[in-house]
Design a protein around this motif. Structure first.
Motif, PDB file in Angstrom:
ATOM      1  N   GLU A  91      56.793   2.386 -18.750  1.00 53.45           N
ATOM      2  CA  GLU A  91      55.958   2.988 -17.709  1.00 53.45           C
ATOM      3  C   GLU A  91      56.234   4.492 -17.611  1.00 53.45           C
ATOM      4  O   GLU A  91      56.537   5.034 -16.556  1.00 53.45           O
ATOM      5  N   LYS A  92      56.145   5.149 -18.760  1.00 55.68           N
ATOM      6  CA  LYS A  92      56.323   6.593 -18.855  1.00 55.68           C
ATOM      7  C   LYS A  92      55.592   7.040 -20.113  1.00 55.68           C
ATOM      8  O   LYS A  92      55.552   6.298 -21.104  1.00 55.68           O
ATOM      9  N   LEU A  93      55.042   8.222 -20.114  1.00 57.02           N
ATOM     10  CA  LEU A  93      54.162   8.666 -21.184  1.00 57.02           C
ATOM     11  C   LEU A  93      54.839   8.686 -22.554  1.00 57.02           C
ATOM     12  O   LEU A  93      55.717   9.509 -22.824  1.00 57.02           O
ATOM     13  N   ASP A  94      54.444   7.733 -23.426  1.00 54.87           N
ATOM     14  CA  ASP A  94      54.851   7.702 -24.839  1.00 54.87           C
ATOM     15  C   ASP A  94      56.363   7.840 -25.043  1.00 54.87           C
ATOM     16  O   ASP A  94      56.816   8.513 -25.972  1.00 54.87           O
ATOM     17  N   ALA A  95      57.140   7.202 -24.173  1.00 56.87           N
ATOM     18  CA  ALA A  95      58.591   7.390 -24.201  1.00 56.87           C
ATOM     19  C   ALA A  95      59.358   6.157 -24.662  1.00 56.87           C
ATOM     20  O   ALA A  95      60.587   6.157 -24.661  1.00 56.87           O
ATOM     21  N   GLY A  96      58.652   5.113 -25.096  1.00 54.48           N
ATOM     22  CA  GLY A  96      59.317   3.869 -25.462  1.00 54.48           C
ATOM     23  C   GLY A  96      60.059   3.929 -26.781  1.00 54.48           C
ATOM     24  O   GLY A  96      59.923   4.881 -27.573  1.00 54.48           O
ATOM     25  N   ASP A  97      60.852   2.900 -27.046  1.00 59.64           N
ATOM     26  CA  ASP A  97      61.625   2.818 -28.286  1.00 59.64           C
ATOM     27  C   ASP A  97      60.703   2.708 -29.497  1.00 59.64           C
ATOM     28  O   ASP A  97      59.690   1.993 -29.470  1.00 59.64           O
ATOM     29  N   ILE A  98      61.081   3.382 -30.568  1.00 59.53           N
ATOM     30  CA  ILE A  98      60.287   3.424 -31.797  1.00 59.53           C
ATOM     31  C   ILE A  98      60.567   2.192 -32.660  1.00 59.53           C
ATOM     32  O   ILE A  98      61.716   1.814 -32.885  1.00 59.53           O
ATOM     33  N   LEU A  99      59.496   1.571 -33.163  1.00 59.40           N
ATOM     34  CA  LEU A  99      59.617   0.436 -34.075  1.00 59.40           C
ATOM     35  C   LEU A  99      59.450   0.873 -35.523  1.00 59.40           C
ATOM     36  O   LEU A  99      60.290   0.578 -36.372  1.00 59.40           O
ATOM     37  N   THR A 100      58.351   1.576 -35.815  1.00 58.01           N
ATOM     38  CA  THR A 100      58.089   2.056 -37.172  1.00 58.01           C
ATOM     39  C   THR A 100      57.349   3.387 -37.108  1.00 58.01           C
ATOM     40  O   THR A 100      56.694   3.701 -36.112  1.00 58.01           O
ATOM     41  N   GLU A 117      43.339   5.352 -40.089  1.00 59.66           N
ATOM     42  CA  GLU A 117      43.575   4.424 -41.201  1.00 59.66           C
ATOM     43  C   GLU A 117      45.063   4.168 -41.390  1.00 59.66           C
ATOM     44  O   GLU A 117      45.494   3.034 -41.626  1.00 59.66           O
ATOM     45  N   ALA A 118      45.866   5.239 -41.291  1.00 55.35           N
ATOM     46  CA  ALA A 118      47.318   5.078 -41.430  1.00 55.35           C
ATOM     47  C   ALA A 118      47.860   4.161 -40.341  1.00 55.35           C
ATOM     48  O   ALA A 118      48.742   3.327 -40.580  1.00 55.35           O
ATOM     49  N   GLY A 119      47.316   4.301 -39.130  1.00 54.45           N
ATOM     50  CA  GLY A 119      47.757   3.467 -38.020  1.00 54.45           C
ATOM     51  C   GLY A 119      47.439   2.001 -38.223  1.00 54.45           C
ATOM     52  O   GLY A 119      48.253   1.120 -37.915  1.00 54.45           O
ATOM     53  N   SER A 120      46.251   1.734 -38.753  1.00 52.75           N
ATOM     54  CA  SER A 120      45.860   0.334 -38.967  1.00 52.75           C
ATOM     55  C   SER A 120      46.750  -0.323 -40.022  1.00 52.75           C
ATOM     56  O   SER A 120      47.170  -1.479 -39.873  1.00 52.75           O
ATOM     57  N   HIS A 121      47.081   0.418 -41.075  1.00 61.18           N
ATOM     58  CA  HIS A 121      47.920  -0.151 -42.140  1.00 61.18           C
ATOM     59  C   HIS A 121      49.372  -0.309 -41.683  1.00 61.18           C
ATOM     60  O   HIS A 121      50.027  -1.314 -42.008  1.00 61.18           O
ATOM     61  N   LEU A 122      49.877   0.689 -40.931  1.00 58.81           N
ATOM     62  CA  LEU A 122      51.254   0.574 -40.455  1.00 58.81           C
ATOM     63  C   LEU A 122      51.392  -0.597 -39.485  1.00 58.81           C
ATOM     64  O   LEU A 122      52.383  -1.337 -39.526  1.00 58.81           O
ATOM     65  N   LEU A 123      50.400  -0.799 -38.633  1.00 54.90           N
ATOM     66  CA  LEU A 123      50.450  -1.934 -37.706  1.00 54.90           C
ATOM     67  C   LEU A 123      50.444  -3.252 -38.465  1.00 54.90           C
ATOM     68  O   LEU A 123      51.171  -4.194 -38.116  1.00 54.90           O
ATOM     69  N   SER A 124      49.626  -3.307 -39.515  1.00 51.83           N
ATOM     70  CA  SER A 124      49.551  -4.523 -40.329  1.00 51.83           C
ATOM     71  C   SER A 124      50.905  -4.859 -40.947  1.00 51.83           C
ATOM     72  O   SER A 124      51.290  -6.033 -41.041  1.00 51.83           O
ATOM     73  N   GLU A 125      51.653  -3.817 -41.341  1.00 51.24           N
ATOM     74  CA  GLU A 125      52.991  -4.024 -41.921  1.00 51.24           C
ATOM     75  C   GLU A 125      54.029  -4.356 -40.852  1.00 51.24           C
ATOM     76  O   GLU A 125      55.001  -5.071 -41.113  1.00 51.24           O
ATOM     77  N   THR A 126      53.817  -3.821 -39.660  1.00 49.42           N
ATOM     78  CA  THR A 126      54.812  -3.943 -38.586  1.00 49.42           C
ATOM     79  C   THR A 126      54.761  -5.290 -37.879  1.00 49.42           C
ATOM     80  O   THR A 126      55.807  -5.868 -37.545  1.00 49.42           O
TER      81      THR A 126
END
Length: 314
Positions: free
Chosen positions: A141-150, A171-180
């Motif tokens: 509940e804070k702007l883009d401050a959460g723990d990083i996954l990938t 496009e990069a986001g869609s592929h990274l999410l698919s891998e994550t």
């Protein structure tokens, strides 16, 4: 099957949603912003994510404010295993963040902790960065401050503008999410806390930020123009009238010319002095009340009457 609620609004979010569907996850609901009036005729237009969701027969929710009790209860009642957001446009309350079994994750268009906020693509270009990227992180509940996954890096070329970089990152986001996602759902990822001391911010662009400051260097002005193309578009003034500047190039200028001075008025571009020896050649522009045009088209009309020595930005 993993039940997912997807939250997103603009074109950036569409390939991300589409990839989640293609990968076989069950998207049980899409949350997006309400339809908004668009254009001079104020035609009520659905967000791109809504259009994509309806193509797949997915239920769509469009809360004005997701924090309202009745709105957040609708989302929690879906009992998702995971919530994915991508440029949704609202910060989620704890009631929603805590609802899914696997939490809430966000697909953000920067290499966090750099450029937190709603306009990371614009700022990456305006600041002249050579690279940016996608970060998938847990939401808090804070702007883009959460723990990083990938994360994944994306190169920025000299020719990129907001439109081209937007497409690359989407496009990069869609592929990274698919891998994550498979690793996330199997608990095979170790979240990495962000270093808040290194955080920078990319808040939504305000009108006053769109105006070109001709006293800056030619390199800075070039980045400013491409960092606002194709939206919201940089502007200057000429004879008291607003002129949008869509596209430019950097050329060698004159050392002693006052910044903002038209030093040459050529058929293929208006050459303007800056705060250093790098001048700006305006290649595409839009005078007040007109449509966007090339400098060649402008020169055949009013442009041919513009005198060398005239000042832009006064």
């Amino acid at each position: 099957m993993t039940k997912i609620v997807f939250m997103g609004t603009p074109d950036f979010s569409v390939p991300v949603l589409r990839k989640v569907i293609e990968d076989g996850y069950e998207v049980i609901g899409v949350v997006t912003q309400p339809d908004r009036p668009v254009g001079r005729k104020k035609i009520l237009t659905p967000p791109p994510v809504k259009v994509e969701a309806l193509k797949h027969g997915i239920s769509v929710y469009q809360p004005e404010k997701i924090r309202q009790k009745d709105e957040l209860e609708k989302i929690v009642a879906l009992k998702p295993d995971l919530i994915i957001t991508a440029a949704f446009g609202q910060i989620l309350p704890n009631e929603i963040l805590e609802a899914p079994t696997h939490g809430c994750i966000n697909v953000h268009a920067s290499l966090l902790p750099e450029l937190r906020g709603g306009a990371p693509i614009h700022y990456a270009l305006i600041q002249g960065k050579k690279k940016t990227g996608i970060t998938i992180m847990y939401m808090v509940e804070k702007l883009d401050a959460g723990d990083i996954l990938t994360q994944v890096e994306v190169e920025i070329t000299e020719e990129d503008n907001v439109g081209t970089l937007h497409s690359k990152l989407s496009e990069a986001g869609s592929h990274l999410l698919s891998e994550t996602l498979p690793k996330l759902l199997k608990n095979q990822l170790t979240p990495k806390p962000q270093n808040n001391e290194e955080a920078t911010f990319a808040y939504n662009i305000k009108r006053e930020q769109e105006k070109i400051d001709w006293a800056k260097t030619g390199e800075e002005i070039y980045n400013h123009i491409r960092g606002l193309n194709p939206w919201p578009v940089a502007f200057t003034t000429l004879d008291g009238q607003t002129v949008k500047v869509w596209r430019s190039e950097k050329i060698k200028g004159e050392k002693n010319a006052v910044p903002g001075t038209i030093i040459k008025n050529e058929s293929d571009g208006i050459i303007v002095s800056t705060g250093n020896e790098t001048a700006i050649k305006i290649k595409e522009l839009q005078p007040a009340g007109k449509t966007k045009m090339t400098s060649e088209e402008f020169y055949r009309g009013a442009g041919s009457k513009i005198l060398v020595g005239s000042r832009l930005g006064d």
